[in-house]
Enzyme design. Structure first.
Site, PDB file in Angstrom:
ATOM      1  N   ASP A  15      15.986 102.300  20.287  1.00 58.26           N
ATOM      2  CA  ASP A  15      15.711 100.910  19.943  1.00 58.26           C
ATOM      3  C   ASP A  15      16.305 100.619  18.565  1.00 58.26           C
ATOM      4  O   ASP A  15      15.986 101.303  17.595  1.00 58.26           O
ATOM      5  CB  ASP A  15      14.187 100.733  19.916  1.00 58.26           C
ATOM      6  CG  ASP A  15      13.767  99.301  19.669  1.00 58.26           C
ATOM      7  OD1 ASP A  15      14.524  98.524  19.042  1.00 58.26           O
ATOM      8  OD2 ASP A  15      12.649  98.955  20.093  1.00 58.26           O
TER       9      ASP A  15
ATOM     10  N   ASP B 212      18.020  90.297  19.737  1.00 57.20           N
ATOM     11  CA  ASP B 212      17.640  89.201  18.837  1.00 57.20           C
ATOM     12  C   ASP B 212      16.119  89.020  18.823  1.00 57.20           C
ATOM     13  O   ASP B 212      15.490  88.949  17.748  1.00 57.20           O
ATOM     14  CB  ASP B 212      18.336  87.933  19.348  1.00 57.20           C
ATOM     15  CG  ASP B 212      18.471  86.847  18.305  1.00 57.20           C
ATOM     16  OD1 ASP B 212      18.165  87.121  17.121  1.00 57.20           O
ATOM     17  OD2 ASP B 212      18.898  85.731  18.663  1.00 57.20           O
TER      18      ASP B 212
HETATM   19  N1  AR6 Z   1      17.735  98.061  20.892  1.00 53.44           N
HETATM   20  C1  AR6 Z   1      18.997  98.370  21.283  1.00 53.44           C
HETATM   21  N2  AR6 Z   1      19.622  97.757  22.308  1.00 53.44           N
HETATM   22  C2  AR6 Z   1      18.950  96.792  22.963  1.00 53.44           C
HETATM   23  C3  AR6 Z   1      17.634  96.387  22.603  1.00 53.44           C
HETATM   24  C4  AR6 Z   1      17.032  97.074  21.517  1.00 53.44           C
HETATM   25  N3  AR6 Z   1      15.798  96.773  21.108  1.00 53.44           N
HETATM   26  N4  AR6 Z   1      17.246  95.389  23.440  1.00 53.44           N
HETATM   27  C5  AR6 Z   1      18.272  95.159  24.293  1.00 53.44           C
HETATM   28  N5  AR6 Z   1      19.292  96.025  24.018  1.00 53.44           N
HETATM   29  P1  AR6 Z   1      21.439  91.303  24.386  1.00 53.44           P
HETATM   30  P2  AR6 Z   1      23.951  89.764  24.178  1.00 53.44           P
HETATM   31  C6  AR6 Z   1      20.618  96.134  24.650  1.00 53.44           C
HETATM   32  O1  AR6 Z   1      21.043  90.526  25.567  1.00 53.44           O
HETATM   33  O2  AR6 Z   1      24.391  90.193  25.536  1.00 53.44           O
HETATM   34  C7  AR6 Z   1      19.850  86.708  22.943  1.00 53.44           C
HETATM   35  O3  AR6 Z   1      19.002  85.789  23.576  1.00 53.44           O
HETATM   36  C8  AR6 Z   1      20.806  95.484  25.990  1.00 53.44           C
HETATM   37  O4  AR6 Z   1      20.401  96.375  27.035  1.00 53.44           O
HETATM   38  O5  AR6 Z   1      20.432  91.559  23.328  1.00 53.44           O
HETATM   39  O6  AR6 Z   1      24.948  89.786  23.056  1.00 53.44           O
HETATM   40  C9  AR6 Z   1      20.621  86.078  21.793  1.00 53.44           C
HETATM   41  O7  AR6 Z   1      19.856  85.106  21.112  1.00 53.44           O
HETATM   42  C10 AR6 Z   1      22.302  95.233  26.019  1.00 53.44           C
HETATM   43  O8  AR6 Z   1      23.017  96.392  26.440  1.00 53.44           O
HETATM   44  O9  AR6 Z   1      22.702  90.605  23.614  1.00 53.44           O
HETATM   45  C11 AR6 Z   1      21.799  85.474  22.495  1.00 53.44           C
HETATM   46  O10 AR6 Z   1      21.453  84.217  23.047  1.00 53.44           O
HETATM   47  C12 AR6 Z   1      22.650  94.983  24.543  1.00 53.44           C
HETATM   48  O11 AR6 Z   1      21.534  95.457  23.805  1.00 53.44           O
HETATM   49  C13 AR6 Z   1      22.077  86.445  23.620  1.00 53.44           C
HETATM   50  O12 AR6 Z   1      20.843  87.104  23.876  1.00 53.44           O
HETATM   51  C14 AR6 Z   1      22.909  93.527  24.185  1.00 53.44           C
HETATM   52  O13 AR6 Z   1      22.047  92.687  24.921  1.00 53.44           O
HETATM   53  C15 AR6 Z   1      23.070  87.513  23.209  1.00 53.44           C
HETATM   54  O14 AR6 Z   1      23.379  88.297  24.334  1.00 53.44           O
END
Ligand code: AR6
Length: 172
Positions: A9, A33
């Site tokens: 995480d 986020d």
């Molecule tokens: N730690 C590490 N990786 C994570 C965590 C965590 N706590 N949580 C999720 N992931 P995403 P995006 C992974 O959706 O695609 C938001 O609403 C997840 O499995 O967080 O860039 C923002 O406000 C995935 O592989 O980011 C934007 O609107 C990766 O992190 C939008 O999402 C990125 O997933 C951005 O979308």
């Protein structure tokens, strides 16, 4: 620069700077986020609001990055960057690479020595993991930065295995 992979995480990383996969509103969201704002507390959002009011009235453009406090996270700063939404009709890889380069540029300007990245755009923004991992690793390797410690924090085994295979020179 040493690149390491961590399964876990991103909000638990003890690093100078944690990168947030934000959206251009800077007002929070789901995924990374949501987790960063939840664990980091309201100070981060307050600073994001001030940035919107001062420098980013129209929002933070895709591919750019900006830093705030890390609030209660075990880090000094959060660097917010906006990944591109994946598109099948358009090649947006340059914007994704820019997220990594610009985040490292901001990290340099802060004097950060360690930076933790999530796999930007691979969640809600729909980017296929192998493609995104290739772009991420290449962008970080080619970046002109003095940050010595770059960590990719991957949330599940598949993401970790994809990055590990590419980092060790595999083709996938
Ligand atoms: N730690 C590490 N990786 C994570 C965590 C965590 N706590 N949580 C999720 N992931 P995403 P995006 C992974 O959706 O695609 C938001 O609403 C997840 O499995 O967080 O860039 C923002 O406000 C995935 O592989 O980011 C934007 O609107 C990766 O992190 C939008 O999402 C990125 O997933 C951005 O979308």
């Amino acid at each position: 620069m040493e690149i390491t992979l961590v399964l876990g995480d991103i909000t638990e990383q003890e690093v100078d700077a944690v990168v947030n996969a934000a959206n251009s509103s800077l007002m929070g969201g789901g995924g990374v986020d949501g987790a960063i704002h939840r664990r980091g507390g309201p100070e981060i959002l307050e600073e994001c609001r001030r940035l919107r009011a001062s420098r980013y009235g129209k929002g933070l453009p895709t591919g750019q990055a900006v830093a705030t406090t890390a609030g209660r996270l075990p880090a000094r700063w959060v660097i917010h960057t906006v990944g591109p939404v994946h598109s099948r009709s358009q090649d947006r890889s340059e914007l994704l690479a820019s997220c990594y380069r610009e985040s490292l540029r901001v990290a340099d300007s802060l004097g950060a020595r360690s930076v933790a990245f999530p796999a930007i755009s691979t969640g809600i923004y729909g980017w296929p993991m192998d493609d995104a991992a290739r772009i991420a690793l290449e962008a970080v390797r080619q970046a002109e930065t003095s940050v010595p410690d770059v960590r990719f924090v991957l949330f599940d085994d598949r993401a970790h295995a994809t990055f590990a295979s590419l980092l060790s020179g595999g083709d996938l």
